[in-house]
Structure formats: structure tokens, C-alpha cells
Enzyme design. Structure first.
Site, short mmCIF file in Angstrom:
data_model
loop_
_atom_site.label_atom_id
_atom_site.label_comp_id
_atom_site.label_asym_id
_atom_site.label_seq_id
_atom_site.Cartn_x
_atom_site.Cartn_y
_atom_site.Cartn_z
N THR A 173 1.70 -3.91 4.52
CA THR A 173 1.49 -4.13 5.95
C THR A 173 0.99 -5.53 6.29
O THR A 173 1.20 -5.99 7.40
CB THR A 173 0.51 -3.10 6.54
OG1 THR A 173 -0.76 -3.22 5.88
CG2 THR A 173 1.06 -1.69 6.38
N ASP A 174 0.34 -6.21 5.35
CA ASP A 174 -0.23 -7.52 5.68
C ASP A 174 0.82 -8.56 6.04
O ASP A 174 0.56 -9.45 6.85
CB ASP A 174 -1.09 -8.05 4.54
CG ASP A 174 -2.43 -7.33 4.45
OD1 ASP A 174 -2.81 -6.65 5.42
OD2 ASP A 174 -3.08 -7.45 3.40
N THR A 214 0.83 -1.21 0.00
CA THR A 214 0.00 0.00 0.00
C THR A 214 0.86 1.26 0.00
O THR A 214 0.49 2.25 -0.63
CB THR A 214 -0.94 0.00 1.22
OG1 THR A 214 -1.77 -1.16 1.15
CG2 THR A 214 -1.82 1.23 1.26
#
Length: 162
Positions: free
Chosen positions: A83-84, A4
Site C-alpha cells: 500500500t505504501d 502487506t
């Protein structure tokens, strides 16, 4: 590596976006005063969404970090990441010691009007100046030791483990 933090859409207010669409050089250019913090060189290892982070990419990243940290001119590394899977990559890099490695990402894409990407990237570079050797994650205005942080999927934030 993408994610992202490297996301873009047709407009800065559009609901959907493509992760991993913005290059590292473009992200660095979006952070005012970043060159005052450190002598920075960007390298694009991959540009994928966090869901596509693979062991192969992690291995390529770890090998390149080892090469760079072996040179006296490199004091530390900042890795932009989705971020995942950021905590998984950070823990995979924990075996690399001797200098500082900081991972950062964003909850809003780089090209969104309210993106946290430039702030997080600037803070990650600043953290290189103050953190001891080790692996860290910079998110939500905080610096976390990589082994002591998790992503709270319900609130979409990072928090220290108890």
C-alpha cells in the site's frame, strides 16, 4: 508484487510480519469462490515490501501487463501490491489503456487472523467485471479511479481526492 497483502508471520496473531512472503497462488487459494468470478491465472512478478518497489520492478510489471492485455484471452489484470507505493505504481500504469487494471493491497498481512487480504483480492477480481477500461485501486471496500485516490498515512486508509 508483494507487500502487506503477501505478508506472513510465525502465527496469525503475531505483531511483526515479513511482507512479500506469501505467493500469489496461495493468496488466490485463500479467497472462497474466486474461481467463480473469473478464469484466473497468477503470476509472480516480484515479492517485495512496498518500500522496495523500484522503477525496474514497475517497468517489468508494465511490460508484462502489456503482453498479457495484447492477447484476446485476457480481459483484465489484478495486481497485488504493497500500500505504501500502490498509488505511484497505479499512476505509472495509467498509460496502458484498452482494458481494466485493478491494483489491491491489504492493511493486515495475508496470514493474519483478521486480514483484509482475501476480501480485497476478491473485490478486485469482481471489479474487473464492472469497471470500464482504465486503472483502479480497490481498498477499504471501495473502488477508486487510480488518478483520484491517495493513501492517508495518518489513518492508514485510502480515500478519494477532492
Amino acid at each position: 508484487t508483494g507487500g502487506t497483502i503477501a505478508g506472513a508471520a510465525a502465527t496469525g496473531t503475531q505483531a511483526g510480519y515479513k511482507s512479500g512472503a506469501v505467493t500469489i497462488d496461495s493468496m488466490l487459494a485463500a479467497v472462497p469462490g474466486i474461481s467463480d468470478l473469473a478464469d484466473i491465472k497468477g503470476e509472480q512478478i516480484s515479492n517485495v515490501g512496498s518500500q522496495d518497489m523500484s522503477f525496474e520492478i514497475m517497468l517489468t510489471l508494465a511490460k508484462r501487463i502489456n503482453q498479457l492485455l495484447a492477447t484476446p484471452q485476457v480481459d483484465g489484470i489484478v495486481v497485488t501490491h504493497g500500500t505504501d507505493t500502490m498509488t505511484e505504481t497505479a499512476r505509472a500504469l495509467a498509460g496502458i489503456t484498452g482494458k481494466t487494471i485493478v491494483l489491491t493491497g491489504a492493511l493486515e498481512p495475508a496470514r493474519f487472523i483478521d486480514s483484509d487480504a482475501p476480501f480485497n483480492l476478491g473485490m478486485a477480481v469482481a471489479a474487473l467485471q464492472t469497471c470500464a477500461a482504465g486503472v483502479y485501486i480497490v481498498m477499504n471496500g471501495h473502488v477508486f479511479a487510480a488518478a483520484q485516490v491517495r493513501k492517508n498515512r495518518e489513518t492508514n486508509t485510502f480515500e478519494a481526492l477532492d
